[in-house]
Write a protein that holds these residues in place. Structure first.
Motif, mmCIF file in Angstrom:
data_model
loop_
_atom_site.group_PDB
_atom_site.id
_atom_site.type_symbol
_atom_site.label_atom_id
_atom_site.label_comp_id
_atom_site.label_asym_id
_atom_site.label_seq_id
_atom_site.Cartn_x
_atom_site.Cartn_y
_atom_site.Cartn_z
ATOM 1 N N LEU A 21 0.830 -1.214 0.000
ATOM 2 C CA LEU A 21 0.000 0.000 0.000
ATOM 3 C C LEU A 21 0.858 1.255 0.000
ATOM 4 O O LEU A 21 0.560 2.224 -0.717
ATOM 5 N N TYR A 22 1.917 1.260 0.791
ATOM 6 C CA TYR A 22 2.784 2.438 0.812
ATOM 7 C C TYR A 22 3.501 2.616 -0.524
ATOM 8 O O TYR A 22 3.617 3.748 -1.033
ATOM 9 N N THR A 23 3.976 1.527 -1.102
ATOM 10 C CA THR A 23 4.609 1.621 -2.423
ATOM 11 C C THR A 23 3.628 2.163 -3.450
ATOM 12 O O THR A 23 3.959 3.054 -4.253
ATOM 13 N N ALA A 24 2.398 1.653 -3.418
ATOM 14 C CA ALA A 24 1.379 2.094 -4.370
ATOM 15 C C ALA A 24 1.021 3.560 -4.163
ATOM 16 O O ALA A 24 0.824 4.306 -5.130
ATOM 17 N N ALA A 307 -3.724 -3.161 -7.456
ATOM 18 C CA ALA A 307 -4.048 -3.458 -8.855
ATOM 19 C C ALA A 307 -5.455 -2.971 -9.209
ATOM 20 O O ALA A 307 -5.676 -2.425 -10.299
ATOM 21 N N ARG A 308 -6.394 -3.153 -8.299
ATOM 22 C CA ARG A 308 -7.752 -2.658 -8.540
ATOM 23 C C ARG A 308 -7.781 -1.134 -8.527
ATOM 24 O O ARG A 308 -8.506 -0.508 -9.309
ATOM 25 N N ALA A 309 -7.003 -0.546 -7.640
ATOM 26 C CA ALA A 309 -6.953 0.911 -7.589
ATOM 27 C C ALA A 309 -6.391 1.487 -8.887
ATOM 28 O O ALA A 309 -6.919 2.475 -9.419
ATOM 29 N N TRP A 310 -5.361 0.862 -9.417
ATOM 30 C CA TRP A 310 -4.782 1.355 -10.669
ATOM 31 C C TRP A 310 -5.769 1.223 -11.826
ATOM 32 O O TRP A 310 -5.840 2.101 -12.690
ATOM 33 N N GLU A 311 -6.532 0.163 -11.849
ATOM 34 C CA GLU A 311 -7.540 0.004 -12.893
ATOM 35 C C GLU A 311 -8.533 1.166 -12.854
ATOM 36 O O GLU A 311 -8.914 1.723 -13.889
ATOM 37 N N MET A 312 -8.947 1.531 -11.642
ATOM 38 C CA MET A 312 -9.873 2.648 -11.501
ATOM 39 C C MET A 312 -9.225 3.966 -11.913
ATOM 40 O O MET A 312 -9.823 4.793 -12.628
ATOM 41 N N LEU A 313 -7.990 4.204 -11.484
ATOM 42 C CA LEU A 313 -7.318 5.465 -11.798
ATOM 43 C C LEU A 313 -7.102 5.620 -13.298
ATOM 44 O O LEU A 313 -7.247 6.729 -13.839
ATOM 45 N N ARG A 314 -6.752 4.550 -13.969
ATOM 46 C CA ARG A 314 -6.559 4.635 -15.425
ATOM 47 C C ARG A 314 -7.883 4.913 -16.130
ATOM 48 O O ARG A 314 -7.924 5.654 -17.122
ATOM 49 N N LEU A 315 -8.963 4.333 -15.625
ATOM 50 C CA LEU A 315 -10.279 4.617 -16.199
ATOM 51 C C LEU A 315 -10.626 6.083 -16.003
ATOM 52 O O LEU A 315 -11.146 6.745 -16.921
ATOM 53 N N PHE A 316 -10.345 6.612 -14.825
ATOM 54 C CA PHE A 316 -10.579 8.027 -14.559
ATOM 55 C C PHE A 316 -9.740 8.893 -15.496
ATOM 56 O O PHE A 316 -10.230 9.879 -16.064
ATOM 57 N N GLU A 317 -8.477 8.520 -15.659
ATOM 58 C CA GLU A 317 -7.575 9.297 -16.515
ATOM 59 C C GLU A 317 -8.025 9.308 -17.968
ATOM 60 O O GLU A 317 -7.983 10.358 -18.636
ATOM 61 N N ASN A 318 -8.473 8.166 -18.472
ATOM 62 C CA ASN A 318 -8.764 8.037 -19.899
ATOM 63 C C ASN A 318 -10.171 8.466 -20.292
ATOM 64 O O ASN A 318 -10.369 9.016 -21.380
ATOM 65 N N GLU A 319 -11.158 8.242 -19.391
ATOM 66 C CA GLU A 319 -12.545 8.458 -19.795
ATOM 67 C C GLU A 319 -13.263 9.579 -19.040
ATOM 68 O O GLU A 319 -14.344 9.974 -19.443
#
Length: 326
Positions: A21-24, A307-319
């Motif tokens: 979590l800290y690394t992420a 991994a789930r958090a990154w999926e959400m962040l990329r969706l936010f970034e792209n769409e």
């Protein structure tokens, strides 16, 4: 519209490993800096079984080293628990590492166990808040001064200058006090607590801080399948709510805040504070809030897997982000 990403670093047993979590969090705040987020918010609590972050200035300094633009806000640092010279030094170093991006949000705290751990008296917390603001202003001049009969000299002075002090609190009296002793007021997302601060600033002849920004939900998750994602998000949300409920019982004798004692999947899903939305629904939320507003993302809430958090962040970034802030 301002974008805020927040972290409290909870790591309950059913969630991701604390080190991951800290690394992420460091990687994600670097991403947030790149895509144009305005501020990262970092809380503080002590003695929490899930490891809630007790050291917001340390984490802020680590994030400062990974970023160049985003503001770093303690939301809030529990000032009555600190040794004042050490707080002044640590904040000055964080301000210098970040090249002036620290927003020092301070609060009085409310949990008796935290005050017992540090050998402090809970009844003295608001006096300590006033002393903290006074001491920090003297300390950050970089010159020797007298404090309670002793000579103090805090070095180095914060560079490029002292960070602003934001006073947190949950009462109208605290709001009015912020106008006198702090640089800004940081209410707990409650618009009713903004007007007393604004009125007091104007009465004192200070600049009008303006209207309170419209606030997005305290937890927003962007998903192409909200029903599916809510199923695994729900335990993380309920963990956070149950923890705050227990802490308020400790402090006040009964649970306080959202859904105190009535935390179920149904009540939480009906909440305006915790929302899982599609990209299209998120854009509609942005239009509803308007330009004078704040949207919050809390991607690692209560140990959500990175991994789930990154999926959400990329969706936010792209769409979402290209249409939200072209």
């Amino acid at each position: 519209m301002k974008l805020c990403i927040t972290y409290d670093m909870r790591a309950p047993e059913f969630g991701a490993r604390r080190n991951n979590l800290y690394t992420a969090a460091l990687d994600q705040v670097a991403w947030a800096d790149d895509v144009g987020f305005d501020v990262v918010g970092l809380g503080e609590h002590h003695g929490s079984e899930d490891g809630y972050n007790p050291s917001p200035l340390i984490l802020a300094s680590a994030m400062a080293a990974r970023t160049s633009k985003i503001l770093l806000r303690t939301s809030v640092l529990l000032a009555p628990l600190y040794d004042l010279p050490k707080l002044a030094e640590d904040a000055a170093v964080t301000q210098t590492i970040s090249d002036g991006r620290l927003l020092l949000g301070i609060g009085a705290g409310y949990r008796p166990s935290e005050f017992a751990t540090f050998g402090r008296d809970l009844k003295d917390r608001w006096r300590a808040m006033g002393e903290t603001c006074e001491f920090l202003r003297l300390a950050w001049r970089g010159e020797p001064f007298e404090w309670n009969g002793r000579r103090c000299h805090i070095t180095p002075a914060p560079d490029p200058g002292p960070p602003p002090i934001l006073l947190g609190g949950s009462s109208k009296a605290a709001a009015r006090r912020a106008a006198h002793i702090a640089d800004d007021w940081f209410p707990p997302l409650d618009p009713r607590l903004w007007q007393p601060y604004r009125d007091e600033c104007i009465a004192m002849g200070k600049a009008d801080p303006g209207a309170y920004p419209a606030q997005g939900p305290i937890f927003l998750w962007v998903s192409n399948n909200p029903d599916r994602d809510w199923e695994w998000i729900h335990p993380h949300v309920c963990h956070q709510l149950a923890s705050y409920s227990a802490w308020t019982r400790e402090a006040f004798g009964e649970a306080a805040g959202p859904y105190a004692g009535k935390i179920t999947e149904e009540t939480v899903r009906q909440s305006s504070a915790y929302q899982v939305r599609t990209p299209e629904e998120t854009l509609a939320l942005g239009q509803e809030l308007g330009e004078h507003s704040v949207i919050y993302l809390n991607p690692l809430l209560a140990g959500i897997e990175p991994a789930r958090a990154w999926e959400m962040l990329r969706l936010f970034e792209n769409e979402v982000l290209p249409h939200l802030r072209p």
